[in-house]
Design a protein around this motif. Sequence first.
Motif, PDB file in Angstrom:
ATOM      1  N   ASN A   7       0.840  -1.198   0.000  1.00 52.40           N
ATOM      2  CA  ASN A   7       0.000   0.000   0.000  1.00 52.40           C
ATOM      3  C   ASN A   7       0.874   1.247   0.000  1.00 52.40           C
ATOM      4  N   PHE A   8       0.221   2.382  -0.063  1.00 48.55           N
ATOM      5  CA  PHE A   8       0.933   3.659  -0.161  1.00 48.55           C
ATOM      6  C   PHE A   8       1.794   3.908   1.069  1.00 48.55           C
ATOM      7  N   ALA A   9       1.283   3.588   2.248  1.00 48.53           N
ATOM      8  CA  ALA A   9       2.038   3.840   3.479  1.00 48.53           C
ATOM      9  C   ALA A   9       3.360   3.076   3.480  1.00 48.53           C
ATOM     10  N   GLU A  10       3.339   1.822   3.076  1.00 46.51           N
ATOM     11  CA  GLU A  10       4.568   1.028   3.030  1.00 46.51           C
ATOM     12  C   GLU A  10       5.553   1.616   2.023  1.00 46.51           C
ATOM     13  N   MET A  11       5.038   2.069   0.893  1.00 46.38           N
ATOM     14  CA  MET A  11       5.909   2.674  -0.122  1.00 46.38           C
ATOM     15  C   MET A  11       6.510   3.977   0.393  1.00 46.38           C
ATOM     16  N   LEU A  12       5.684   4.832   1.019  1.00 50.01           N
ATOM     17  CA  LEU A  12       6.176   6.114   1.535  1.00 50.01           C
ATOM     18  C   LEU A  12       7.243   5.894   2.601  1.00 50.01           C
ATOM     19  N   LYS A  13       7.033   4.920   3.457  1.00 55.27           N
ATOM     20  CA  LYS A  13       8.019   4.610   4.495  1.00 55.27           C
ATOM     21  C   LYS A  13       9.355   4.239   3.864  1.00 55.27           C
ATOM     22  N   ALA A  14       9.317   3.449   2.793  1.00 52.59           N
ATOM     23  CA  ALA A  14      10.545   3.049   2.101  1.00 52.59           C
ATOM     24  C   ALA A  14      11.222   4.235   1.432  1.00 52.59           C
ATOM     25  N   VAL A  15      10.445   5.142   0.865  1.00 52.67           N
ATOM     26  CA  VAL A  15      11.000   6.336   0.210  1.00 52.67           C
ATOM     27  C   VAL A  15      11.670   7.246   1.236  1.00 52.67           C
ATOM     28  N   LEU A  16      11.011   7.481   2.356  1.00 54.15           N
ATOM     29  CA  LEU A  16      11.584   8.342   3.394  1.00 54.15           C
ATOM     30  C   LEU A  16      12.865   7.752   3.975  1.00 54.15           C
ATOM     31  N   ALA A  17      12.988   6.415   3.937  1.00 52.54           N
ATOM     32  CA  ALA A  17      14.167   5.747   4.499  1.00 52.54           C
ATOM     33  C   ALA A  17      15.380   5.812   3.579  1.00 52.54           C
ATOM     34  N   VAL A  18      15.190   6.232   2.330  1.00 51.14           N
ATOM     35  CA  VAL A  18      16.302   6.277   1.382  1.00 51.14           C
ATOM     36  C   VAL A  18      17.395   7.220   1.855  1.00 51.14           C
TER      37      VAL A  18
ATOM     38  N   LEU B 244      -0.621   5.842   7.965  1.00 52.25           N
ATOM     39  CA  LEU B 244      -0.267   6.946   7.074  1.00 52.25           C
ATOM     40  C   LEU B 244      -0.227   8.266   7.828  1.00 52.25           C
ATOM     41  N   GLY B 245      -1.170   8.456   8.747  1.00 51.48           N
ATOM     42  CA  GLY B 245      -1.185   9.691   9.532  1.00 51.48           C
ATOM     43  C   GLY B 245       0.125   9.910  10.269  1.00 51.48           C
ATOM     44  N   GLU B 246       0.683   8.849  10.831  1.00 50.04           N
ATOM     45  CA  GLU B 246       1.959   8.965  11.540  1.00 50.04           C
ATOM     46  C   GLU B 246       3.095   9.304  10.584  1.00 50.04           C
ATOM     47  N   LEU B 247       3.090   8.711   9.409  1.00 48.13           N
ATOM     48  CA  LEU B 247       4.134   9.019   8.431  1.00 48.13           C
ATOM     49  C   LEU B 247       4.067  10.471   7.973  1.00 48.13           C
ATOM     50  N   LEU B 248       2.854  10.987   7.787  1.00 48.40           N
ATOM     51  CA  LEU B 248       2.701  12.366   7.328  1.00 48.40           C
ATOM     52  C   LEU B 248       2.988  13.376   8.430  1.00 48.40           C
ATOM     53  N   GLN B 249       3.167  12.915   9.633  1.00 49.63           N
ATOM     54  CA  GLN B 249       3.596  13.806  10.708  1.00 49.63           C
ATOM     55  C   GLN B 249       5.074  14.174  10.576  1.00 49.63           C
ATOM     56  N   SER B 250       5.792  13.454   9.713  1.00 45.30           N
ATOM     57  CA  SER B 250       7.182  13.802   9.450  1.00 45.30           C
ATOM     58  C   SER B 250       7.250  15.169   8.781  1.00 45.30           C
ATOM     59  N   LYS B 251       8.098  16.035   9.289  1.00 47.13           N
ATOM     60  CA  LYS B 251       8.226  17.378   8.721  1.00 47.13           C
ATOM     61  C   LYS B 251       8.950  17.373   7.376  1.00 47.13           C
ATOM     62  N   ARG B 252       9.359  16.208   6.925  1.00 46.89           N
ATOM     63  CA  ARG B 252       9.915  16.098   5.579  1.00 46.89           C
ATOM     64  C   ARG B 252       8.808  16.007   4.535  1.00 46.89           C
ATOM     65  N   VAL B 253       7.591  15.709   4.949  1.00 47.91           N
ATOM     66  CA  VAL B 253       6.455  15.716   4.029  1.00 47.91           C
ATOM     67  C   VAL B 253       5.850  17.112   4.083  1.00 47.91           C
ATOM     68  N   THR B 254       5.996  17.871   3.010  1.00 49.21           N
ATOM     69  CA  THR B 254       5.637  19.291   3.061  1.00 49.21           C
ATOM     70  C   THR B 254       4.497  19.692   2.128  1.00 49.21           C
TER      71      THR B 254
ATOM     72  N   LYS C  19      -4.675  15.168  12.845  1.00 50.02           N
ATOM     73  CA  LYS C  19      -3.615  14.271  13.312  1.00 50.02           C
ATOM     74  C   LYS C  19      -2.272  14.663  12.693  1.00 50.02           C
ATOM     75  N   ILE C  20      -2.273  14.950  11.390  1.00 49.40           N
ATOM     76  CA  ILE C  20      -1.039  15.347  10.716  1.00 49.40           C
ATOM     77  C   ILE C  20      -0.484  16.626  11.322  1.00 49.40           C
ATOM     78  N   ARG C  21      -1.355  17.607  11.516  1.00 52.32           N
ATOM     79  CA  ARG C  21      -0.916  18.932  11.965  1.00 52.32           C
ATOM     80  C   ARG C  21      -0.474  18.950  13.427  1.00 52.32           C
ATOM     81  N   GLU C  22      -0.780  17.916  14.189  1.00 54.79           N
ATOM     82  CA  GLU C  22      -0.323  17.853  15.581  1.00 54.79           C
ATOM     83  C   GLU C  22       1.190  17.990  15.669  1.00 54.79           C
ATOM     84  N   LYS C  23       1.906  17.384  14.690  1.00 56.99           N
ATOM     85  CA  LYS C  23       3.367  17.385  14.737  1.00 56.99           C
ATOM     86  C   LYS C  23       4.009  18.021  13.508  1.00 56.99           C
TER      87      LYS C  23
END
Length: 391
Positions: A204-215, A238-248, A280-284
């Motif tokens: 799914n998208f969340a697994e793919m995004l996690k792999a991309v951010l880990a590059v 996905l909400g937790e992943l989008l809390q990363s400030k690298r997702v802008t 949830k995203i905007r919390e962090k």
Amino acid sequence: MPSVFFSEDDMCTTQKLQIARVQDWFIVNGWDVADTAAAADMPICLTCNGWKLLTTNSFNRISQMQKQVSKDALVVFGCLNDAHPKKVAEVHSGKTISNANIDSQIDSLIPDAKIKFADVPHSSEFRTKEDYRVYDLTKQFVNIANGCTFNCSFCHHKPGLGDRRSRTIDDIVEQVKRLVKFNVRIVVLTGMETSFYGQEHGTNFAEMLKAVLAVDDSFEVHIAQFQPQGVHKMFDELGELLQSKRVTDFQLPIQTTSNRLLKMMKRADRTDKVGPFVEKIREKNTRIIIRTDLIVGWPTETMEELEDSLAFAVKYFDEIAVYEIELDPDLPAWKYQKDEYPVEERRRRVLYAKNYIERHGRMAHCGQQDDATMEEVELKRQEMRLSRGVA
């Protein structure tokens, strides 16, 4: 050396990336890129079915190119072949390549090719500088899937692009690694729709995004065309992943909050998930810009339904694109045509929506724009990121 010519085009981002890959395929097989159709051994007419105007432009482009080259030499490429095959056949008897079936058709253009199309890396850049709204090679695109999962009754894009075909996570990660080597600052994960990415691969998208951010941690991520159904399926992960400030940047098209209209659009109502998800995203992640799309002037839409959608949009989103509905006889939503509002009323509602959004301090723009308008929007978006400390 044989040569190929590509016409101007009105294609969307995903298809501009696709045709850039096609051009790369010709070049690695020893072809030159001609400056004019008349000078090319293989003139290719690029087509788009995104809006009525773009469909008309595409048919006009075919007609114009037929005056310049042999009909037998001309190749008609793109969404028009899938969306309007009979109409294309009426005006063009030569070779066609569709977007939905490109993987099975494209190699026929160079039957003796030493390098097959499947072996050419996916492009992160467009063919020409003029294809960019804002020319900035530190921001590059990764097309994670072609086609679309959904069958929205109003959509001009799906008939031309076909069902979703996702790339593998490994393939996407390899492309991102190449971009990191060139010091790319922003990676845009895009597609005609991205929310149901990977289902055919058991991911799914969340697994793919996690792999991309880990590059690598040297780049930011923008996410385009993520439908609310994906929020429903991957709310927590996905909400937790989008809390990363690298997702802008995150585009989440809701179209309307009216359950009644969503049923007419053949879209599931996930409005109850969207608000809490954004919160949830905007919390962090205070850096992220969250965008949405609204369709305005849908047949029988009440002003109360429009205002409810606008109130929701300005509460949760930084930027709202307002699209005037276009009904087409070839699409399922045409059955609502008898209740269609006059053009003047639809335009009035678009203006009303734009003024409402801006009055509430959010950025608004109207859909079906030309590149100049969208360049202005992109520059405003950059200013907004800078105001939040986002380079």
